[in-house]
Scaffold this motif. Structure first.
Motif, PDB file in Angstrom:
ATOM      1  N   GLY A  58       0.844  -1.197   0.000  1.00 53.58           N
ATOM      2  CA  GLY A  58       0.000   0.000   0.000  1.00 53.58           C
ATOM      3  C   GLY A  58       0.870   1.234   0.000  1.00 53.58           C
ATOM      4  N   GLN A  59       0.245   2.396  -0.047  1.00 55.45           N
ATOM      5  CA  GLN A  59       0.987   3.647  -0.054  1.00 55.45           C
ATOM      6  C   GLN A  59       1.558   3.912   1.331  1.00 55.45           C
ATOM      7  OE1 GLN A  59      -0.647   6.935  -2.395  1.00 55.45           O
ATOM      8  NE2 GLN A  59      -0.302   8.289  -0.643  1.00 55.45           N
ATOM      9  N   PHE A  60       2.831   4.289   1.386  1.00 59.96           N
ATOM     10  CA  PHE A  60       3.478   4.567   2.664  1.00 59.96           C
ATOM     11  C   PHE A  60       2.908   5.845   3.282  1.00 59.96           C
ATOM     12  CE2 PHE A  60       7.166   2.138   0.804  1.00 59.96           C
ATOM     13  CZ  PHE A  60       7.030   1.058   1.656  1.00 59.96           C
ATOM     14  N   PRO A  61       2.982   5.988   4.615  1.00 62.21           N
ATOM     15  CA  PRO A  61       2.545   7.239   5.255  1.00 62.21           C
ATOM     16  C   PRO A  61       3.529   8.375   4.979  1.00 62.21           C
ATOM     17  CG  PRO A  61       3.508   5.760   6.877  1.00 62.21           C
ATOM     18  CD  PRO A  61       3.414   4.979   5.597  1.00 62.21           C
ATOM     19  N   ASN A  62       3.083   9.602   5.220  1.00 63.01           N
ATOM     20  CA  ASN A  62       3.957  10.765   5.069  1.00 63.01           C
ATOM     21  C   ASN A  62       5.102  10.709   6.069  1.00 63.01           C
ATOM     22  OD1 ASN A  62       2.148  11.626   3.157  1.00 63.01           O
ATOM     23  ND2 ASN A  62       1.284  13.267   4.403  1.00 63.01           N
ATOM     24  N   VAL A  63       6.219  11.293   5.690  1.00 58.72           N
ATOM     25  CA  VAL A  63       7.333  11.491   6.613  1.00 58.72           C
ATOM     26  C   VAL A  63       7.367  12.975   6.940  1.00 58.72           C
ATOM     27  CG1 VAL A  63       9.802  11.219   7.009  1.00 58.72           C
ATOM     28  CG2 VAL A  63       8.583   9.576   5.556  1.00 58.72           C
ATOM     29  N   GLY A  64       6.683  13.346   8.035  1.00 60.24           N
ATOM     30  CA  GLY A  64       6.545  14.764   8.355  1.00 60.24           C
ATOM     31  C   GLY A  64       5.766  15.457   7.248  1.00 60.24           C
ATOM     32  N   PRO A  65       6.314  16.536   6.671  1.00 55.21           N
ATOM     33  CA  PRO A  65       5.596  17.252   5.604  1.00 55.21           C
ATOM     34  C   PRO A  65       5.788  16.626   4.222  1.00 55.21           C
ATOM     35  CG  PRO A  65       7.639  18.391   6.109  1.00 55.21           C
ATOM     36  CD  PRO A  65       7.538  17.236   7.076  1.00 55.21           C
ATOM     37  N   TYR A  66       6.584  15.565   4.134  1.00 55.79           N
ATOM     38  CA  TYR A  66       6.921  14.995   2.835  1.00 55.79           C
ATOM     39  C   TYR A  66       6.034  13.793   2.514  1.00 55.79           C
ATOM     40  CZ  TYR A  66      11.040  17.866   3.573  1.00 55.79           C
ATOM     41  OH  TYR A  66      11.880  18.929   3.831  1.00 55.79           O
ATOM     42  N   PRO A  67       5.312  13.837   1.385  1.00 53.06           N
ATOM     43  CA  PRO A  67       4.448  12.717   1.003  1.00 53.06           C
ATOM     44  C   PRO A  67       5.281  11.536   0.506  1.00 53.06           C
ATOM     45  CG  PRO A  67       4.446  14.378  -0.715  1.00 53.06           C
ATOM     46  CD  PRO A  67       5.240  14.952   0.435  1.00 53.06           C
ATOM     47  N   PRO A  68       4.681  10.334   0.438  1.00 53.31           N
ATOM     48  CA  PRO A  68       5.415   9.150  -0.037  1.00 53.31           C
ATOM     49  C   PRO A  68       5.593   9.178  -1.554  1.00 53.31           C
ATOM     50  CG  PRO A  68       3.145   8.577   0.430  1.00 53.31           C
ATOM     51  CD  PRO A  68       3.310  10.006   0.845  1.00 53.31           C
ATOM     52  N   GLN A  69       6.530  10.024  -2.002  1.00 53.33           N
ATOM     53  CA  GLN A  69       6.767  10.183  -3.436  1.00 53.33           C
ATOM     54  C   GLN A  69       8.255  10.222  -3.715  1.00 53.33           C
ATOM     55  OE1 GLN A  69       4.779  13.732  -4.792  1.00 53.33           O
ATOM     56  NE2 GLN A  69       2.725  12.941  -4.364  1.00 53.33           N
ATOM     57  N   ASP A  70       8.599   9.787  -4.917  1.00 54.06           N
ATOM     58  CA  ASP A  70       9.942   9.969  -5.454  1.00 54.06           C
ATOM     59  C   ASP A  70       9.818  11.112  -6.460  1.00 54.06           C
ATOM     60  OD1 ASP A  70      12.487   9.861  -6.434  1.00 54.06           O
ATOM     61  OD2 ASP A  70      12.451   7.730  -6.944  1.00 54.06           O
ATOM     62  N   LEU A  71      10.212  12.314  -6.025  1.00 56.06           N
ATOM     63  CA  LEU A  71       9.954  13.532  -6.791  1.00 56.06           C
ATOM     64  C   LEU A  71      11.261  14.197  -7.202  1.00 56.06           C
ATOM     65  CD1 LEU A  71       7.976  15.770  -7.796  1.00 56.06           C
ATOM     66  CD2 LEU A  71       8.152  16.779  -5.508  1.00 56.06           C
ATOM     67  N   HIS A  72      11.369  14.504  -8.490  1.00 56.34           N
ATOM     68  CA  HIS A  72      12.538  15.227  -9.008  1.00 56.34           C
ATOM     69  C   HIS A  72      12.057  16.518  -9.638  1.00 56.34           C
ATOM     70  CE1 HIS A  72      16.351  15.271 -11.787  1.00 56.34           C
ATOM     71  NE2 HIS A  72      16.319  16.285 -10.927  1.00 56.34           N
ATOM     72  N   THR A  73      12.486  17.650  -9.071  1.00 61.33           N
ATOM     73  CA  THR A  73      12.124  18.960  -9.608  1.00 61.33           C
ATOM     74  C   THR A  73      13.383  19.684 -10.067  1.00 61.33           C
ATOM     75  OG1 THR A  73      12.216  19.952  -7.396  1.00 61.33           O
ATOM     76  CG2 THR A  73      10.069  19.165  -8.173  1.00 61.33           C
ATOM     77  N   GLU A  74      13.158  20.699 -10.923  1.00 62.92           N
ATOM     78  CA  GLU A  74      14.262  21.491 -11.471  1.00 62.92           C
ATOM     79  C   GLU A  74      14.018  22.962 -11.152  1.00 62.92           C
ATOM     80  OE1 GLU A  74      16.503  20.877 -15.563  1.00 62.92           O
ATOM     81  OE2 GLU A  74      14.662  22.026 -15.863  1.00 62.92           O
ATOM     82  N   TYR A  75      15.055  23.632 -10.667  1.00 69.74           N
ATOM     83  CA  TYR A  75      14.939  25.041 -10.286  1.00 69.74           C
ATOM     84  C   TYR A  75      15.453  25.925 -11.413  1.00 69.74           C
ATOM     85  CZ  TYR A  75      15.592  29.406  -7.696  1.00 69.74           C
ATOM     86  OH  TYR A  75      15.553  30.723  -7.276  1.00 69.74           O
ATOM     87  N   ASN A  76      14.566  26.814 -11.909  1.00 72.29           N
ATOM     88  CA  ASN A  76      14.925  27.753 -12.976  1.00 72.29           C
ATOM     89  C   ASN A  76      14.586  29.159 -12.485  1.00 72.29           C
ATOM     90  OD1 ASN A  76      15.295  29.270 -15.269  1.00 72.29           O
ATOM     91  ND2 ASN A  76      14.170  27.868 -16.635  1.00 72.29           N
ATOM     92  N   PRO A  77      15.596  29.935 -12.056  1.00 74.24           N
ATOM     93  CA  PRO A  77      15.331  31.248 -11.457  1.00 74.24           C
ATOM     94  C   PRO A  77      14.741  32.252 -12.430  1.00 74.24           C
ATOM     95  CG  PRO A  77      17.688  30.932 -11.820  1.00 74.24           C
ATOM     96  CD  PRO A  77      17.032  29.628 -12.121  1.00 74.24           C
ATOM     97  N   THR A  78      14.763  31.981 -13.740  1.00 71.29           N
ATOM     98  CA  THR A  78      14.220  32.928 -14.713  1.00 71.29           C
ATOM     99  C   THR A  78      12.718  32.785 -14.901  1.00 71.29           C
ATOM    100  OG1 THR A  78      14.646  31.433 -16.581  1.00 71.29           O
ATOM    101  CG2 THR A  78      16.430  32.938 -15.932  1.00 71.29           C
ATOM    102  N   ASN A  79      12.150  31.708 -14.388  1.00 73.71           N
ATOM    103  CA  ASN A  79      10.717  31.486 -14.530  1.00 73.71           C
ATOM    104  C   ASN A  79       9.946  32.142 -13.384  1.00 73.71           C
ATOM    105  OD1 ASN A  79      11.199  30.011 -16.814  1.00 73.71           O
ATOM    106  ND2 ASN A  79      10.927  28.015 -15.823  1.00 73.71           N
ATOM    107  N   ALA A  80       8.703  32.510 -13.677  1.00 75.85           N
ATOM    108  CA  ALA A  80       7.837  33.053 -12.631  1.00 75.85           C
ATOM    109  C   ALA A  80       7.572  31.999 -11.565  1.00 75.85           C
ATOM    110  CB  ALA A  80       6.522  33.541 -13.251  1.00 75.85           C
ATOM    111  N   ASN A  81       7.336  30.754 -12.007  1.00 77.36           N
ATOM    112  CA  ASN A  81       7.264  29.618 -11.090  1.00 77.36           C
ATOM    113  C   ASN A  81       8.550  28.817 -11.274  1.00 77.36           C
ATOM    114  OD1 ASN A  81       4.583  30.204 -10.162  1.00 77.36           O
ATOM    115  ND2 ASN A  81       3.812  29.414 -12.126  1.00 77.36           N
ATOM    116  N   PRO A  82       9.524  29.050 -10.392  1.00 73.83           N
ATOM    117  CA  PRO A  82      10.883  28.538 -10.657  1.00 73.83           C
ATOM    118  C   PRO A  82      11.022  27.016 -10.591  1.00 73.83           C
ATOM    119  CG  PRO A  82      10.766  29.542  -8.487  1.00 73.83           C
ATOM    120  CD  PRO A  82       9.474  29.828  -9.154  1.00 73.83           C
ATOM    121  N   LEU A  83      10.083  26.289  -9.977  1.00 76.93           N
ATOM    122  CA  LEU A  83      10.211  24.844  -9.849  1.00 76.93           C
ATOM    123  C   LEU A  83       9.387  24.133 -10.915  1.00 76.93           C
ATOM    124  CD1 LEU A  83      10.137  24.140  -5.992  1.00 76.93           C
ATOM    125  CD2 LEU A  83      12.091  24.040  -7.541  1.00 76.93           C
ATOM    126  N   ASP A  84      10.060  23.312 -11.718  1.00 69.79           N
ATOM    127  CA  ASP A  84       9.405  22.475 -12.710  1.00 69.79           C
ATOM    128  C   ASP A  84       9.556  21.014 -12.301  1.00 69.79           C
ATOM    129  OD1 ASP A  84       8.674  24.598 -14.378  1.00 69.79           O
ATOM    130  OD2 ASP A  84      10.656  24.610 -15.334  1.00 69.79           O
TER     131      ASP A  84
END
Length: 342
Positions: free
Chosen positions: A53-79
């Protein structure tokens, strides 16, 4: 005719009686000496997850394998580059048990088993943020969890009562006596807070371990096995066992916490100096201890602010509150063991 039938029936009854007695004498002469009805068993095995089944949250972090990219030139910098929900079970791992049994008769016996279980480590959350166009990590969080538990399992064993090779069915309940879910988390972050020298950044490294205590629960267990007699007092047995043991969280305590904030060269990443650190003794009671609840409301002690890595609660001197989580430490496994008749 009636007398003939009565005589035939009496003759058949006498023949069956004599044959049964002869078989009993033969079996008793060729069987092993009688022993006590009590016996001991020791077993070890490995269990596999059958109901992930889906694992419980670890504090504020959900049970996900998440990879984001930071682009300071974008209005929403995280993709978001990739996202995967993490599922699994804490029922996979090694188990050892010691049983005391009593033979009610040739076909039925009762057993009480004390088991120790250690699960495999599971990836519960992984968050990675990299700088756009590079592989430079600006932040990462990775948590692994595992379970250690001791339980008592009373059960009823049913068999045909054969001597040399004896198949059997065993079923009963599981009563956890002690258990902990351990979660180990490592996190890093590179930031540029105001007031630091030009050309530098701050590298934050955090390592923590938390223990989650469970509520009392009752599970179910059953097994199908076969026992092989190897001596007058010893049997070797092999069995397939299924367990279903749902567990819900009761409270949590952070038992290890190490945080270091280091000034680094923004270009090379070389450390310049350690500017601050936090240890377990620096955490507030609310950061260190958590009581789980089914429902959170306005009276719950929840976060209201955050200063760097320090979380501010409504009452920092009282245990915080979070939603209950659920895991299962059951599974399907194979046990091998030795039985000793007392």
């Amino acid at each position: 005719m009636k007398k003939l039938l009565l005589f035939g029936a009496a003759s058949l009854w006498m023949a069956v009686t004599v044959t049964t007695q002869a078989q009993d004498i033969s079996n008793s002469s060729s069987s092993t000496p009688p022993h006590s009805k009590w016996y001991l068993k020791i077993a070890g095995g490995y269990f596999f997850s059958v109901s992930p089944g889906q694992f419980p949250n670890v504090g504020p972090y959900p049970p996900q394998d998440l990879h984001t990219e930071y682009n300071p030139t974008n209005a929403n910098p995280l993709d978001t580059l990739s996202r995967k929900v993490l599922t699994g079970s804490y029922g996979q791992g090694v188990r050892g048990g010691l049983s005391v049994g009593y033979n009610i008769n040739k076909y039925l016996s009762v057993e009480g088993t004390f088991n120790y279980f250690h699960s495999k480590k599971n990836l519960m959350t992984r968050q990675l943020t990299t700088l756009v166009g590079t592989s430079k990590a600006l932040g990462s969080v990775e948590s692994h969890g595992y379970v250690n538990a001791v339980d008592f399992a009373p059960s009823l064993v049913v068999s045909p009562g054969w001597q040399k090779v004896n198949p059997y069915v065993r079923f009963g309940v599981v009563v956890p006596l002690w258990g902990r879910l351990y979660i180990e988390t490592d996190a890093t972050q590179i930031s540029s807070p105001p007031g630091i020298p030009a050309g530098t950044q701050v590298a934050t490294v955090i390592s923590r371990k938390e223990e989650i205590k469970p509520n009392v629960t009752i599970g179910f267990q059953s097994a199908l096995g076969v026992s092989f007699m190897i001596a007058s007092r010893f049997d070797v047995f092999v069995e397939a066992e299924y367990r279903n043991v749902p567990v819900k969280s009761k409270e949590k305590e952070i038992t290890r916490y190490e945080e270091t904030n280091t000034l680094i060269n923004a270009t090379s990443g070389a450390p310049v100096q350690v500017i601050s650190s936090r240890t377990l003794s620096d955490l507030s009671t609310a950061e260190k201890n958590t009581v789980y609840e089914t429902t959170l409301d306005q009276n719950s002690n929840t976060p209201i602010n955050q200063q760097g890595t320090k979380v501010i609660y409504k009452d920092n001197d009282k245990a915080s509150n979070d939603l209950k989580s659920y895991i299962n430490i059951g599974g399907l496994g194979l046990n091998v063991g030795l039985k000793f008749r007392l």
